[in-house]
Each structure stands twice: as structure tokens, then as C-alpha cells.
Scaffold this motif. Structure first.
Motif, PDB file in Angstrom:
ATOM      1  N   ARG A 192    -123.392  12.676  10.496  1.00 10.97           N
ATOM      2  CA  ARG A 192    -124.189  11.470  10.279  1.00 10.97           C
ATOM      3  C   ARG A 192    -123.432  10.445   9.434  1.00 10.97           C
ATOM      4  O   ARG A 192    -123.421   9.257   9.714  1.00 10.97           O
ATOM      5  CB  ARG A 192    -125.495  11.820   9.561  1.00 10.97           C
ATOM      6  CG  ARG A 192    -126.570  12.441  10.452  1.00 10.97           C
ATOM      7  CD  ARG A 192    -127.765  12.824   9.596  1.00 10.97           C
ATOM      8  NE  ARG A 192    -128.868  13.321  10.408  1.00 10.97           N
ATOM      9  CZ  ARG A 192    -129.832  12.559  10.912  1.00 10.97           C
ATOM     10  NH1 ARG A 192    -129.818  11.262  10.672  1.00 10.97           N
ATOM     11  NH2 ARG A 192    -130.805  13.069  11.634  1.00 10.97           N
ATOM     12  N   ARG A 237    -129.878  15.445  16.011  1.00  7.08           N
ATOM     13  CA  ARG A 237    -130.448  16.431  16.924  1.00  7.08           C
ATOM     14  C   ARG A 237    -130.613  17.736  16.176  1.00  7.08           C
ATOM     15  O   ARG A 237    -129.907  17.997  15.194  1.00  7.08           O
ATOM     16  CB  ARG A 237    -129.562  16.636  18.147  1.00  7.08           C
ATOM     17  CG  ARG A 237    -128.205  17.244  17.850  1.00  7.08           C
ATOM     18  CD  ARG A 237    -127.423  17.529  19.123  1.00  7.08           C
ATOM     19  NE  ARG A 237    -126.156  18.183  18.855  1.00  7.08           N
ATOM     20  CZ  ARG A 237    -126.006  19.483  18.663  1.00  7.08           C
ATOM     21  NH1 ARG A 237    -127.060  20.273  18.704  1.00  7.08           N
ATOM     22  NH2 ARG A 237    -124.813  20.004  18.426  1.00  7.08           N
ATOM     23  N   THR A 257    -133.892  15.898   7.700  1.00  4.80           N
ATOM     24  CA  THR A 257    -133.121  15.853   8.932  1.00  4.80           C
ATOM     25  C   THR A 257    -133.698  16.874   9.909  1.00  4.80           C
ATOM     26  O   THR A 257    -134.618  17.619   9.577  1.00  4.80           O
ATOM     27  CB  THR A 257    -131.628  16.139   8.676  1.00  4.80           C
ATOM     28  OG1 THR A 257    -131.492  17.398   8.020  1.00  4.80           O
ATOM     29  CG2 THR A 257    -131.019  15.048   7.799  1.00  4.80           C
ATOM     30  N   GLU A 258    -133.148  16.893  11.101  1.00  2.00           N
ATOM     31  CA  GLU A 258    -133.683  17.775  12.141  1.00  2.00           C
ATOM     32  C   GLU A 258    -133.601  19.232  11.719  1.00  2.00           C
ATOM     33  O   GLU A 258    -132.696  19.646  10.991  1.00  2.00           O
ATOM     34  CB  GLU A 258    -132.917  17.560  13.448  1.00  2.00           C
ATOM     35  CG  GLU A 258    -133.254  16.269  14.159  1.00  2.00           C
ATOM     36  CD  GLU A 258    -132.621  15.053  13.510  1.00  2.00           C
ATOM     37  OE1 GLU A 258    -133.056  13.917  13.799  1.00  2.00           O
ATOM     38  OE2 GLU A 258    -131.699  15.227  12.699  1.00  2.00           O
ATOM     39  N   PRO A 288    -129.664   8.494  14.534  1.00  2.00           N
ATOM     40  CA  PRO A 288    -130.213   9.559  15.381  1.00  2.00           C
ATOM     41  C   PRO A 288    -129.457  10.867  15.174  1.00  2.00           C
ATOM     42  O   PRO A 288    -128.247  10.877  14.982  1.00  2.00           O
ATOM     43  CB  PRO A 288    -130.013   9.023  16.808  1.00  2.00           C
ATOM     44  CG  PRO A 288    -128.920   8.011  16.687  1.00  2.00           C
ATOM     45  CD  PRO A 288    -129.068   7.399  15.333  1.00  2.00           C
TER      46      PRO A 288
END
Length: 200
Positions: free
Chosen positions: A197, A19, A111-112, A17
Motif C-alpha cells: 500500500r 485485497r 485493512t482487509e 484499494p
């Protein structure tokens, strides 16, 4: 004989996960306008096998450019109406800016998005370079193409927080210098998110 994966743990890290990030992460007092419209953009984070392990390819923008002159950046740019989406835009820009053929890239994932102070929402697209290639910097826009060991960029101890005045206000940002290259701002923030990450 099976060739070992030059990017151990990277695909697994993409499944962790995350952000969204932004140029404002280290400036919590910033008040952003409601309903602001961000322009979509994408960058390619290209990985290749290097002599001492995986590397990430970066560019140094030409010094005469009107915006971000001389800064270190990923290949990338805004998502055009003719692009199928951020991945397509990142691959197109990499081919235009550094001569990396899209057929020589295996997309690992995204990725975000990262919001910049210049009003873009940037999607990082991670890709593995499949075969060695000879970079061809785009004349007039890219001054240099170079590689940085992933081990350096994945080590959070190599990151520092610095600051400068921008549009009359003090703004803090990440920097991760490497040799003669001063990697900072959005590029360093995206790399720092990747390091987070890989460290989980």
C-alpha cells in the motif's frame, strides 16, 4: 510551531484499494473446503514516533506457549462476544498484552482481513500511539515487546519467500527478518500488504 506528522502517507495509503490476504497466498495449489467457518480475530498494528522515524511495535510470544511459541506477533487475539467488534478486540488485547491503554491509541483505520491456516480471519487495526508508554508484557504470554522502524518494514526488498513442511505439506511464506527477530507467517504477510500500500 506545528509538529510534523510522524506517519506521512499512512492515512492516504489506507484509502488505497487493497485485497484480503491469507497464509495461502504463496501456495496457490491449496484447495480450501467450501463453507469453512472462520473465527474472527483482530490485531493492533501500533505506530509510534521513534528516534529515526515511525516505528511499529511487535511482541515475541512466550516460548512455553502451546500455540505459536516464540513467534513474533502483533498484539491481538480472537474477537470475544463482549467485544464491540474487531477494533474493540484489538484495543483490548493490546492493553492486556503490552499495557497500551486504549485511550493512548488513535485508530487510523483497518485493512482487509487475513485468513490464517489455523482457521481465523484476522482484521488488522492500524493505530497511532499518542504519547510515550512503558510496555508491560503480559506475564506468561508475552516474552518481549520491541519496535521495528517503519522504513525497514515498508521496504519490499527486505522481504523474502521461504518455506517449510507443515502438516505433511510444503508451505511457502513471507519473512522479513530484523536483527535477532525472525518475523514470518501471518505477521509478515500483513506487513507486506502494508508495504504494498505504501509503495503505490
Amino acid at each position: 510551531m506545528t509538529t510534523p506528522d510522524p506517519l506521512p502517507g499512512l492515512v492516504a495509503a489506507l484509502g488505497m484499494p487493497g485485497r484480503p490476504t491469507s497464509d495461502y497466498d504463496l501456495n496457490p495449489g491449496t484447495v480450501l473446503p467450501e463453507g469453512r467457518l472462520l473465527k474472527p480475530a483482530a490485531v493492533l498494528v501500533p505506530f509510534q514516533a521513534g528516534p529515526s522515524g515511525p516505528e511499529i511495535i511487535l511482541t515475541k510470544r512466550a516460548s512455553h506457549l502451546k500455540h505459536h511459541a516464540g513467534q513474533i506477533a502483533f498484539p491481538g487475539g480472537k474477537v470475544d462476544a463482549t467485544d464491540a467488534g474487531p477494533v474493540d478486540a484489538a484495543l483490548r488485547e493490546a492493553q492486556e498484552e503490552i499495557g497500551l491503554a486504549r485511550g493512548n491509541v488513535a485508530v487510523l483505520g483497518t485493512t482487509e482481513a487475513h485468513e490464517t491456516v489455523t482457521g481465523f480471519t484476522v482484521t488488522p487495526v492500524l493505530g497511532r500511539i499518542l504519547a510515550p508508554f512503558d510496555p508491560r508484557p503480559e506475564a506468561g504470554e508475552v516474552e518481549e515487546v520491541f519496535a521495528v522502524p517503519l522504513a525497514h518494514l515498508a521496504d519490499r526488498a527486505n522481504y523474502r519467500i521461504e518455506g517449510r513442511r507443515w502438516r505433511g505439506q510444503w508451505r511457502r511464506y513471507y519473512a522479513v527478518p530484523y536483527g535477532p527477530y525472525y518475523i514470518w507467517g501471518a505477521t509478515a504477510r500483513i506487513l507486506r500488504a502494508l508495504a504494498d500500500r505504501l509503495d503505490t
